[in-house]
Motif scaffolding. Structure first.
Motif, PDB file in Angstrom:
ATOM      1  N   HIS A  11      16.031 -14.807   1.946  1.00 51.39           N
ATOM      2  CA  HIS A  11      15.949 -13.377   1.633  1.00 51.39           C
ATOM      3  C   HIS A  11      15.217 -13.045   0.328  1.00 51.39           C
ATOM      4  N   PRO A  12      14.034 -13.600   0.069  1.00 52.21           N
ATOM      5  CA  PRO A  12      13.339 -13.210  -1.164  1.00 52.21           C
ATOM      6  C   PRO A  12      12.840 -11.772  -1.069  1.00 52.21           C
ATOM      7  N   ASP A  13      13.099 -10.984  -2.095  1.00 56.55           N
ATOM      8  CA  ASP A  13      12.691  -9.574  -2.119  1.00 56.55           C
ATOM      9  C   ASP A  13      11.287  -9.486  -2.711  1.00 56.55           C
ATOM     10  N   VAL A  14      10.300  -9.902  -1.918  1.00 61.29           N
ATOM     11  CA  VAL A  14       8.928  -9.991  -2.413  1.00 61.29           C
ATOM     12  C   VAL A  14       7.981  -9.350  -1.401  1.00 61.29           C
ATOM     13  N   SER A  15       6.996  -8.626  -1.910  1.00 67.69           N
ATOM     14  CA  SER A  15       5.998  -8.025  -1.027  1.00 67.69           C
ATOM     15  C   SER A  15       5.092  -9.126  -0.473  1.00 67.69           C
ATOM     16  N   LEU A  16       4.499  -8.871   0.672  1.00 67.52           N
ATOM     17  CA  LEU A  16       3.611  -9.872   1.260  1.00 67.52           C
ATOM     18  C   LEU A  16       2.394 -10.118   0.376  1.00 67.52           C
ATOM     19  N   LYS A  17       1.954  -9.104  -0.345  1.00 62.08           N
ATOM     20  CA  LYS A  17       0.818  -9.262  -1.262  1.00 62.08           C
ATOM     21  C   LYS A  17       1.181 -10.220  -2.391  1.00 62.08           C
ATOM     22  N   LEU A  19       3.621 -12.397  -2.325  1.00 67.98           N
ATOM     23  CA  LEU A  19       3.880 -13.696  -1.726  1.00 67.98           C
ATOM     24  C   LEU A  19       2.578 -14.461  -1.501  1.00 67.98           C
ATOM     25  N   GLU A  20       1.555 -13.751  -1.085  1.00 68.36           N
ATOM     26  CA  GLU A  20       0.240 -14.361  -0.887  1.00 68.36           C
ATOM     27  C   GLU A  20      -0.275 -14.951  -2.198  1.00 68.36           C
ATOM     28  N   SER A  21      -0.119 -14.197  -3.284  1.00 68.97           N
ATOM     29  CA  SER A  21      -0.542 -14.673  -4.599  1.00 68.97           C
ATOM     30  C   SER A  21       0.244 -15.911  -5.012  1.00 68.97           C
ATOM     31  N   VAL A  22       1.544 -15.888  -4.781  1.00 68.58           N
ATOM     32  CA  VAL A  22       2.400 -17.032  -5.099  1.00 68.58           C
ATOM     33  C   VAL A  22       1.959 -18.268  -4.317  1.00 68.58           C
ATOM     34  N   CYS A  23       1.709 -18.100  -3.039  1.00 68.20           N
ATOM     35  CA  CYS A  23       1.301 -19.227  -2.194  1.00 68.20           C
ATOM     36  C   CYS A  23      -0.037 -19.820  -2.639  1.00 68.20           C
ATOM     37  N   ILE A  45       8.044 -12.887   6.242  1.00 69.82           N
ATOM     38  CA  ILE A  45       7.969 -13.889   5.184  1.00 69.82           C
ATOM     39  C   ILE A  45       7.899 -15.289   5.788  1.00 69.82           C
ATOM     40  N   LYS A  46       8.717 -15.547   6.799  1.00 69.23           N
ATOM     41  CA  LYS A  46       8.668 -16.853   7.461  1.00 69.23           C
ATOM     42  C   LYS A  46       7.284 -17.125   8.032  1.00 69.23           C
ATOM     43  N   SER A  47       6.696 -16.130   8.678  1.00 74.29           N
ATOM     44  CA  SER A  47       5.365 -16.299   9.265  1.00 74.29           C
ATOM     45  C   SER A  47       4.321 -16.561   8.195  1.00 74.29           C
ATOM     46  N   SER A  48       4.422 -15.816   7.098  1.00 76.84           N
ATOM     47  CA  SER A  48       3.464 -15.974   6.008  1.00 76.84           C
ATOM     48  C   SER A  48       3.521 -17.381   5.423  1.00 76.84           C
ATOM     49  N   LEU A  49       4.729 -17.908   5.225  1.00 77.75           N
ATOM     50  CA  LEU A  49       4.875 -19.253   4.667  1.00 77.75           C
ATOM     51  C   LEU A  49       4.444 -20.323   5.662  1.00 77.75           C
ATOM     52  N   ASN A  50       4.757 -20.127   6.932  1.00 78.82           N
ATOM     53  CA  ASN A  50       4.393 -21.108   7.956  1.00 78.82           C
ATOM     54  C   ASN A  50       2.894 -21.181   8.184  1.00 78.82           C
ATOM     55  N   GLU A  51       2.187 -20.096   7.851  1.00 79.51           N
ATOM     56  CA  GLU A  51       0.736 -20.067   8.030  1.00 79.51           C
ATOM     57  C   GLU A  51       0.019 -20.915   6.983  1.00 79.51           C
ATOM     58  N   LYS A  52       0.702 -21.203   5.874  1.00 85.01           N
ATOM     59  CA  LYS A  52       0.097 -22.005   4.816  1.00 85.01           C
ATOM     60  C   LYS A  52       0.203 -23.489   5.177  1.00 85.01           C
ATOM     61  N   LYS A  92      13.013 -18.096  -8.350  1.00 87.14           N
ATOM     62  CA  LYS A  92      12.527 -18.432  -9.687  1.00 87.14           C
ATOM     63  C   LYS A  92      11.064 -18.872  -9.659  1.00 87.14           C
ATOM     64  N   VAL A  93      10.661 -19.502  -8.562  1.00 84.05           N
ATOM     65  CA  VAL A  93       9.248 -19.854  -8.389  1.00 84.05           C
ATOM     66  C   VAL A  93       8.394 -18.588  -8.371  1.00 84.05           C
ATOM     67  N   ILE A  94       8.866 -17.584  -7.647  1.00 85.02           N
ATOM     68  CA  ILE A  94       8.138 -16.311  -7.572  1.00 85.02           C
ATOM     69  C   ILE A  94       7.973 -15.702  -8.962  1.00 85.02           C
ATOM     70  N   VAL A  95       9.074 -15.618  -9.703  1.00 81.19           N
ATOM     71  CA  VAL A  95       9.032 -15.029 -11.049  1.00 81.19           C
ATOM     72  C   VAL A  95       8.090 -15.819 -11.946  1.00 81.19           C
ATOM     73  N   ALA A  96       8.177 -17.141 -11.894  1.00 82.25           N
ATOM     74  CA  ALA A  96       7.330 -17.977 -12.742  1.00 82.25           C
ATOM     75  C   ALA A  96       5.850 -17.763 -12.439  1.00 82.25           C
ATOM     76  N   LEU A  97       5.505 -17.734 -11.159  1.00 88.92           N
ATOM     77  CA  LEU A  97       4.089 -17.644 -10.805  1.00 88.92           C
ATOM     78  C   LEU A  97       3.523 -16.237 -10.989  1.00 88.92           C
ATOM     79  N   LEU A  98       4.361 -15.221 -10.913  1.00 88.86           N
ATOM     80  CA  LEU A  98       3.877 -13.855 -11.124  1.00 88.86           C
ATOM     81  C   LEU A  98       3.849 -13.462 -12.601  1.00 88.86           C
TER      82      LEU A  98
END
Length: 239
Positions: A11-17, A19-23, A45-52, A92-98
């Motif tokens: 349940h990460p509360d992150v926009s797809l945009k 998330l794309e930057s994080v990935c 979110i699952k689809s976005s991560l699985n596409e990477k 925490k990965v999201i926060v660190a990378l953003l």
């Protein structure tokens, strides 16, 4: 030696945009990424991560410790060479990378472990950025951790650590407890594996991504005190 990220997604509360930057940054910083994703996580979110080009394993939600063990075993099963693993909760990965991209990138670039477990904790400024319900209760655990591990000013509950392949196998074979932040370094200590500590500046609190329930209300002390008690019980079991 390869650097591999292990992380757990729920349940990460992150926009797809974002998330794309994080990935994109993850693909630059790490050689490989292994994720467990709970089956109740947003389908987008699952689809976005699985596409990477990430290694993703969908699991049923059964607590943080279960997810952490599963992502570690998932990686150990699929990586035969000797590598350095860096575990960090995905929020925490999201926060660190953003917000602290260069700090995380610099830390990973210098990571070189051999038969060692590295506790990764927050510097004082980042630690104080968390709600009082977190800070006041975690200070209790950290005070005891200083005595247990003989490391001054250790921050044990940041949801972040690093270790090499051999240490990862020892952890995977012995981990059963509900709080891996305390259990994993204790397993290593019991196994005469060196336990060291790094204080970092890429783990600040961000309400959108790191929030819990009732963080700024007295009710928020209840789960945090339970967490401290779990830590103390873990310390006692390993005495």
């Amino acid at each position: 030696m390869k650097k591999i990220l292990l992380s757990t997604v729920h349940h990460p509360d992150v926009s797809l945009k974002n998330l794309e930057s994080v990935c994109e940054q993850l693909q630059i910083i790490f050689d490989e990424v292994y994720l467990t994703i709970s089956n109740v996580t947003s389908s987008k979110i699952k689809s976005s991560l699985n596409e990477k080009s990430f290694h993703c394993l969908t699991i049923s939600p059964n607590g943080a410790a279960d997810a952490r063990r599963k992502v570690l075993k998932f990686a150990l099963k699929n990586v035969s060479e000797k590598v350095n693993y860096f575990y960090c909760d995905f929020d925490k990965v999201i926060v660190a990378l953003l917000n602290r991209n260069s700090e995380l990138k610099n830390f990973i670039s210098k990571l070189n472990l051999k038969n060692e477990y590295r506790i990764v904790g927050r510097n004082s400024q980042d630690f104080e950025s968390y709600p009082d319900t977190w800070v006041e209760t975690e200070r209790i655990t950290n005070k005891v951790a200083v005595k247990i591990f003989g490391i001054d000013n250790v921050d044990l509950l940041a949801g972040c650590c690093a270790f090499d392949s051999n240490v990862g196998k020892v952890i995977a074979e012995n981990s059963t407890e509900i709080l891996t932040d305390t259990e994993w370094p204790l397993i290593c200590k019991d196994s005469q594996i060196i336990v060291n500590y790094n204080e970092v500046s890429f783990l600040p609190f961000n309400f959108q991504y790191n929030k819990g329930r009732n963080d700024y209300d007295w009710l928020g002390y209840i789960p945090r005190l339970k967490l401290a008690l779990q830590a103390f019980e873990s310390f006692k079991r390993h005495m």
